[in-house]
Motif scaffolding. Structure first.
Motif, PDB file in Angstrom:
ATOM      1  N   SER A 109       0.806  -1.232   0.000  1.00 55.26           N
ATOM      2  CA  SER A 109       0.000   0.000   0.000  1.00 55.26           C
ATOM      3  C   SER A 109       0.838   1.281   0.000  1.00 55.26           C
ATOM      4  N   PRO A 110       1.832   1.416   0.894  1.00 54.70           N
ATOM      5  CA  PRO A 110       2.638   2.643   0.855  1.00 54.70           C
ATOM      6  C   PRO A 110       3.394   2.814  -0.461  1.00 54.70           C
ATOM      7  N   ILE A 111       3.788   1.690  -1.063  1.00 54.12           N
ATOM      8  CA  ILE A 111       4.515   1.757  -2.335  1.00 54.12           C
ATOM      9  C   ILE A 111       3.584   2.227  -3.449  1.00 54.12           C
ATOM     10  N   VAL A 112       2.370   1.656  -3.494  1.00 58.41           N
ATOM     11  CA  VAL A 112       1.399   2.034  -4.525  1.00 58.41           C
ATOM     12  C   VAL A 112       0.963   3.493  -4.358  1.00 58.41           C
ATOM     13  N   ALA A 113       0.682   3.895  -3.124  1.00 57.19           N
ATOM     14  CA  ALA A 113       0.111   5.232  -2.880  1.00 57.19           C
ATOM     15  C   ALA A 113       1.156   6.345  -2.854  1.00 57.19           C
ATOM     16  N   PHE A 114       2.374   6.037  -2.343  1.00 59.10           N
ATOM     17  CA  PHE A 114       3.353   7.107  -2.120  1.00 59.10           C
ATOM     18  C   PHE A 114       4.692   6.869  -2.808  1.00 59.10           C
ATOM     19  N   GLY A 115       4.878   5.674  -3.331  1.00 54.34           N
ATOM     20  CA  GLY A 115       6.156   5.365  -3.973  1.00 54.34           C
ATOM     21  C   GLY A 115       7.173   4.756  -3.039  1.00 54.34           C
ATOM     22  N   GLY A 116       6.776   4.472  -1.802  1.00 51.76           N
ATOM     23  CA  GLY A 116       7.695   3.850  -0.852  1.00 51.76           C
ATOM     24  C   GLY A 116       7.304   4.166   0.581  1.00 51.76           C
ATOM     25  N   ILE A 117       7.770   3.350   1.514  1.00 54.07           N
ATOM     26  CA  ILE A 117       7.439   3.554   2.925  1.00 54.07           C
ATOM     27  C   ILE A 117       8.063   4.849   3.443  1.00 54.07           C
TER      28      ILE A 117
END
Length: 399
Positions: A121-129
């Motif tokens: 989810s963080p990768i899809v939404a923001f490009g990375g944790i």
């Protein structure tokens, strides 16, 4: 995790006592330790009553899963009624064997789902944790928010008091005690402790999902007031619905439903059996089954009514249950280590005092000095216990 660290040392000792004395439930233990059916009945009844918030949170949780998975086509009331119906069918038709079977299925699904959603989810939404945390550092929740991204001093008081109390209550839930006492051998108990403790690492991606929900709100990708308690409890499913296709949402929802149903069913089955054996004293297996199912239905119905008319944040419902269950702890441990020191009247009075204080603090104050109500209850329990023991000692000294 703290509960499992303590449990690895404590639970094998409790299992040995149970094996030597033939206990299968906590009520059995109290009946033997205090040589009293009255104490056993008290523990069985109050244990079931303090389990109501636990069952309520499962019904509410299932309702949220159904509601969010319905993409706006299912209203909250219908979702909760459907959740209750699914639970009732499972409890009436199935049994503890069904609970064990579904636990294996839901455990596998939820473990995969939590790690998948938490990491992806963080990768899809923001490009990375790392970019998720960059977003959170610049986000200020609205004044009406019920959470803080950075803990305040009062938050820490609440946290520390929970850490002190919750591990003591963790192993005294009726369904958990029965699993421990009924284990085949000590190695099985220790192995389960380690494996389930490792399973708790899945809390890490679960926390990431919650933070992702806040980040989505900060970026305007999630138009839901996630800072409100009701929607905060829906974070996991809202993130899944926002970022993934309906098939994945349905798969995750199915696993989460199975988890909630099996947890609630286990509590209801054990509560019903305890009621039949320790309160109405069923004379045969048929009566035991009838009384158990009637009491189970009553507990489930009360939980549904509370879920509809008095919903609470899921974590707070769980903590209410812990606050009540922990009142068994002193009387149980003292009776194990110092047999005969406490009589049955002292034990029931002290436990009752603790439970009354928990209810009073929760209902009238919410929190006193931002300290968990379970701690206030336990202090009242120990105070009454100490006073009654002192009075008993003084009377004995005069004689």
């Amino acid at each position: 995790m703290i509960s499992y660290l303590i449990g690895f040392w404590l639970i094998p000792r409790l299992w040995r006592d149970a094996k030597e004395r033939g206990w299968l439930t906590l009520a059995d233990a109290f009946r033997d330790l205090y040589n009293s059916r009255f104490v056993a009945g008290f523990v069985a009844l109050t244990g079931a009553l303090w389990s109501i918030p636990y069952v309520q949170l499962q019904i509410q949780g299932m309702g949220y899963i159904i509601e969010v998975s319905g993409y706006g086509y299912i209203d909250p009331l219908t979702a909760k009624v459907v959740a209750f119906t699914l639970l009732a069918i499972f409890v009436i038709i199935g049994g503890l064997v069904s609970v064990a079977s579904i636990n294996a299925l839901q455990g596998a699904i939820m473990l995969i789902a939590i790690w998948f959603i938490g990491i992806v989810s963080p990768i899809v939404a923001f490009g990375g944790i790392d970019k998720l945390f960059n977003t959170l550092t610049s986000y200020n929740p609205p004044p009406s928010a019920k959470f803080h991204l950075y803990p305040t001093t009062s938050d820490l008081y609440f946290l520390y008091s929970i850490i002190l109390i919750a591990p003591m209550a963790f192993w005294l839930w009726p369904n958990r005690v029965q699993n421990i006492f009924g284990a085949r051998d000590e190695e099985t108990v220790k192995r389960n402790m380690v494996l389930v403790g490792i399973y708790q690492l899945s809390q890490i991606p679960a926390i990431l999902v919650g933070l992702t929900a806040v980040g989505l709100v900060a970026k305007g990708l999630l138009n839901v007031p996630i800072h409100v308690k009701e929607y905060a409890d829906q974070s996991f499913m809202l993130v899944a619905r926002t970022l993934f296709n309906p098939f994945i949402v349905g798969l995750i929802g199915a696993g989460a439903l199975a988890a909630s149903i099996s947890t609630a069913a286990a509590i209801l089955h054990v509560s019903g059996a305890l009621f039949s054996k320790n309160i109405v004293f069923a004379k045969n297996e048929k009566q035991l089954l009838i009384y158990a199912r009637l009491f189970t239905c009553l507990i489930a119905l009360i939980s549904l009514i509370l879920a509809i008319y008095a919903p609470g944040a899921l974590i707070y419902l769980l903590l209410v249950g812990y606050a009540g269950i922990v009142q068994f702890f002193p009387e149980y441990i003292i009776a194990l280590k110092k047999p005969g020191l406490i009589d049955k009247y002292t034990a029931v009075t002290a436990m009752s005092a603790g439970m009354i204080v928990v209810g009073y603090v929760k209902y009238y104050y919410g929190r006193i000095w931002n300290i968990y109500e379970g701690l206030w209850g336990l202090l009242a329990n120990l105070l009454v216990l100490s006073i009654m023991l002192l009075i008993k000692k003084l009377i004995k000294g005069k004689q």
